[in-house]
Design a protein around this motif. Structure first.
Motif, PDB file in Angstrom:
ATOM      1  N   ALA A 141       6.345  -1.326  -1.983  1.00 49.09           N
ATOM      2  CA  ALA A 141       5.437  -2.374  -1.519  1.00 49.09           C
ATOM      3  C   ALA A 141       4.668  -1.967  -0.266  1.00 49.09           C
ATOM      4  O   ALA A 141       3.584  -2.502   0.006  1.00 49.09           O
ATOM      5  N   ALA A 144       0.910  -0.837  -0.577  1.00 48.86           N
ATOM      6  CA  ALA A 144       0.043  -1.944  -0.986  1.00 48.86           C
ATOM      7  C   ALA A 144      -0.208  -2.891   0.181  1.00 48.86           C
ATOM      8  O   ALA A 144      -1.340  -3.338   0.412  1.00 48.86           O
ATOM      9  N   LEU A 145       0.817  -3.197   0.943  1.00 47.79           N
ATOM     10  CA  LEU A 145       0.659  -4.111   2.076  1.00 47.79           C
ATOM     11  C   LEU A 145      -0.268  -3.540   3.142  1.00 47.79           C
ATOM     12  O   LEU A 145      -0.919  -4.295   3.875  1.00 47.79           O
ATOM     13  N   MET A 181       8.079  -7.698  -7.825  1.00 46.35           N
ATOM     14  CA  MET A 181       6.709  -7.561  -8.329  1.00 46.35           C
ATOM     15  C   MET A 181       6.529  -8.444  -9.556  1.00 46.35           C
ATOM     16  O   MET A 181       7.448  -8.598 -10.361  1.00 46.35           O
ATOM     17  N   LEU A 226       4.823  -9.132  -4.729  1.00 45.62           N
ATOM     18  CA  LEU A 226       3.411  -8.834  -4.892  1.00 45.62           C
ATOM     19  C   LEU A 226       3.038  -9.184  -6.323  1.00 45.62           C
ATOM     20  O   LEU A 226       3.678  -8.713  -7.277  1.00 45.62           O
ATOM     21  N   CYS A 237      -4.728  -9.233  -5.518  1.00 41.28           N
ATOM     22  CA  CYS A 237      -3.307  -9.069  -5.189  1.00 41.28           C
ATOM     23  C   CYS A 237      -2.895 -10.113  -4.160  1.00 41.28           C
ATOM     24  O   CYS A 237      -3.637 -10.405  -3.210  1.00 41.28           O
ATOM     25  N   LEU A 239       0.649 -11.861  -1.878  1.00 38.69           N
ATOM     26  CA  LEU A 239       2.036 -11.855  -1.439  1.00 38.69           C
ATOM     27  C   LEU A 239       2.580 -13.272  -1.593  1.00 38.69           C
ATOM     28  O   LEU A 239       2.010 -14.225  -1.054  1.00 38.69           O
ATOM     29  N   VAL A 281      -3.712 -10.172  -0.374  1.00 37.88           N
ATOM     30  CA  VAL A 281      -3.520  -8.811   0.119  1.00 37.88           C
ATOM     31  C   VAL A 281      -4.720  -7.986  -0.339  1.00 37.88           C
ATOM     32  O   VAL A 281      -4.916  -7.766  -1.536  1.00 37.88           O
ATOM     33  N   THR A 290      -5.605  -2.466  -5.044  1.00 36.31           N
ATOM     34  CA  THR A 290      -4.660  -2.727  -3.958  1.00 36.31           C
ATOM     35  C   THR A 290      -3.233  -2.417  -4.370  1.00 36.31           C
ATOM     36  O   THR A 290      -2.472  -1.780  -3.620  1.00 36.31           O
ATOM     37  N   ILE A 291      -2.857  -2.849  -5.560  1.00 34.82           N
ATOM     38  CA  ILE A 291      -1.458  -2.727  -5.967  1.00 34.82           C
ATOM     39  C   ILE A 291      -1.142  -1.364  -6.568  1.00 34.82           C
ATOM     40  O   ILE A 291       0.026  -1.041  -6.800  1.00 34.82           O
TER      41      ILE A 291
END
Length: 544
Positions: A141, A144-145, A181, A226, A237, A239, A281, A290-291
């Motif tokens: 994660a 991605a964050l 996820m 996510l 994306c 959270l 995100v 993003t992911i």
């Protein structure tokens, strides 16, 4: 004499109370190869300590118990309040706590962190693969964050913590956190752009409200997730925390737990969002981009997990055959059984060498290494995870009827073995991803060819395989129908290059003959029979 039929003879002793890391020569050599000198001693010491933990009778028993007592869903408490909690056997929490404290979520920003963590994940999978899921998701994660620096600043210290806290409470009150996820939906599967979960903006600070249903949600007991959902600007994306900062439960409705073939200790769920609070995100409409960093990292963990499972299966087979006698001698000394064991050992060592090489590319972080990962990760994910199941089945057969009995541990390995090939994009998804990289990112192919080219001239079968591969790569018109064949060759050539450069000559020679030179049949145990196979088996033998 009375009672003589109850005397136990000709059975292998339990494979326990040993250093699983130190006994794995291929893994030790890969760590020594890829770790910088200034952190090597520390890394080897840590991994040896973890290896002894993995090999202990107590921890192995925890793995058995966690699978014998799978998680249970509690949707409501005794008073009728909706709680949506998953209950686990205490052994699950003990294992997960050990995994977190061993740094399996703490690779980012640490010198040699990815190689050290990769070797540790390889080891930890061998004792119990199920808890690798939340460990992998939490680790993955982080990239991605980082698309949302403000969120990363808050959550990254929690994700990389070595403290396991299973309680459901507000994130600010937790010393460590786990991530899950949720991408897959009923109508889409791997086609995540078909997702229908809707995201409605609540404020300009990135808060949204989600409504939808996720067909597969990994690790539903985690602190946050996510997920992908359709925002006004497109697939985005988000959270999703389980508990909000004020201590109230977020709307996270667990509809059921999946009844899976293997991976029984771990919970996978269907979940519903109904006015669920979420934080964006990255930018709207760029959810896949993003992911994708998380997906790439979890795909590497699929490779590592399969390599670990293969190693454990091979270790058990070689151990059994070292002690078991039949037809006047040890099974391991019989030419045909030796051929089978050596063939299995080749597959295991090639998987380990490839997985650790990819982890080293993450540590390097340079442009060329990132380009190599773009092709090598999906190719490795495709090939290594597909080889895991036949290795596990053949290894179980080496134990004969004993290998079909639950107490041997082999049936659990067999049930687990197909999983990594399915998770994080099944085989066709990986093959098509490689084709996209070949078509859109020429630098990725250049990096791959530079990597395998380092072994050119060392083995004529490898040279021939590289030449044939270049011929196939020269014409990608209509390549989708042959994508699996092409990706298989990419993976095998890369494995062959690594073994030719780094493995003992007898290992590299047998691999190139069988996997690249065509001098083997379709089943394991069809290698060219040479005296060198004895040393291949001995190299794979665990020391108990």
């Amino acid at each position: 004499m009375a009672g003589t039929t109850h005397t136990v003879t000709n059975q292998a002793p339990p494979l326990v109370q040993y250093d699983v890391f130190g006994a794995d020569r291929a893994l030790v050599e890969a760590v020594e190869r890829h770790l910088a000198p200034e952190v090597l001693d520390e890394g080897l010491s840590e991994l040896s300590g973890l290896g002894r933990t993995v090999g202990s009778a107590q921890v192995q028993e925890w793995g058995v118990l966690a699978n014998e007592h799978p998680p249970r869903l509690r949707t409501h408490d005794r008073y009728g309040h909706r709680i949506d909690e998953v209950e686990f056997h205490p052994s699950w929490h003990r294992l997960l706590g050990k995994g977190v404290s061993a740094g399996l979520t703490a690779a980012w920003g640490r010198p040699g962190g990815h190689v050290r963590r990769a070797a540790a994940f390889h080891l930890w999978t061998q004792v119990e693969a199920g808890n690798g899921c939340p460990l992998s998701m939490t680790h993955a994660a982080v990239p991605a964050l980082r698309a949302e620096p403000e969120l990363a600043a808050v959550w990254e210290p929690r994700l990389t913590s070595t403290v396991y806290d299973p309680a459901l409470r507000s994130p600010g009150r937790k010393p460590g956190a786990l991530f899950g996820m949720g991408m897959t939906e009923k109508q889409g599967g791997s086609d995540v752009r078909a997702n229908r979960t809707a995201a409605r903006p609540l404020s300009e600070d990135g808060a949204y409200e989600l409504t939808g249903h996720k067909w597969f949600c990994s690790a539903p007991m985690s602190d946050a997730f996510l997920v992908l959902a359709q925002a006004p600007g497109g697939l985005t994306c988000f959270l999703v925390p389980r508990v909000l900062e004020d201590g109230t439960r977020n709307v996270f409705l667990i509809q059921r737990l999946k009844d899976k073939l293997g991976n029984r200790s771990n919970a996978s769920a269907e979940v519903e969002f109904a006015g669920t609070w979420a934080r964006r995100v990255g930018e709207e409409g760029r959810g896949v981009r993003t992911i994708i960093g998380m997906v790439a990292a979890t795909r590497l963990d699929c490779v590592l997990g399969s390599a670990g499972l293969m190693r454990q299966a091979v270790a058990q087979a070689v151990h059994h055959c070292t002690y078991r006698e039949a037809f006047g001698g040890r099974l391991a000394d019989k030419p045909l059984m030796r051929n089978v064991l050596a063939d299995l050992a080749l597959e295991s060592e090639a998987a380990t060498a490839l997985a650790l090489r990819l982890a080293a590319a993450y540590d390097d972080g340079g442009e060329q290494e990132r380009a190599l990962l773009r092709i090598a990760v999906p190719a490795a994910k495709y090939w290594v995870t597909k080889r895991c199941a036949p290795v596990a089945v053949e290894a179980a057969e080496c134990l004969g009827g004993n290998g079909y009995v639950e107490e041997s541990g082999m049936p659990r390995l067999v049930r687990e073995s197909p999983l990594n090939s399915i998770w994080e994009g099944a085989g066709n998804v990986q093959a098509l991803d490689v084709l996209r990289a070949l078509g859109r990112e020429p630098g990725a192919l250049d990096a791959y060819l530079r990597e395998v080219g380092q072994a050119r001239g060392a083995d004529h079968r490898l040279d021939g395989a590289i030449k044939n591969l270049l011929t196939e790569l020269a014409d990608l018109e209509g390549a989708e129908g042959r994508a699996r064949r092409l990706v298989e060759r990419l993976a095998l050539v890369l494995q062959g290059s690594l073994l030719v450069r780094y493995a003992p000559p007898q290992v590299a020679d047998a691999f190139c003959a069988a996997r690249l030179g065509g001098d083997a049949g379709s089943a394991f145990g069809t290698l060219p029979s040479t005296p060198a196979l004895a040393s291949v088996v001995e190299r794979a033998r665990p020391v108990s």
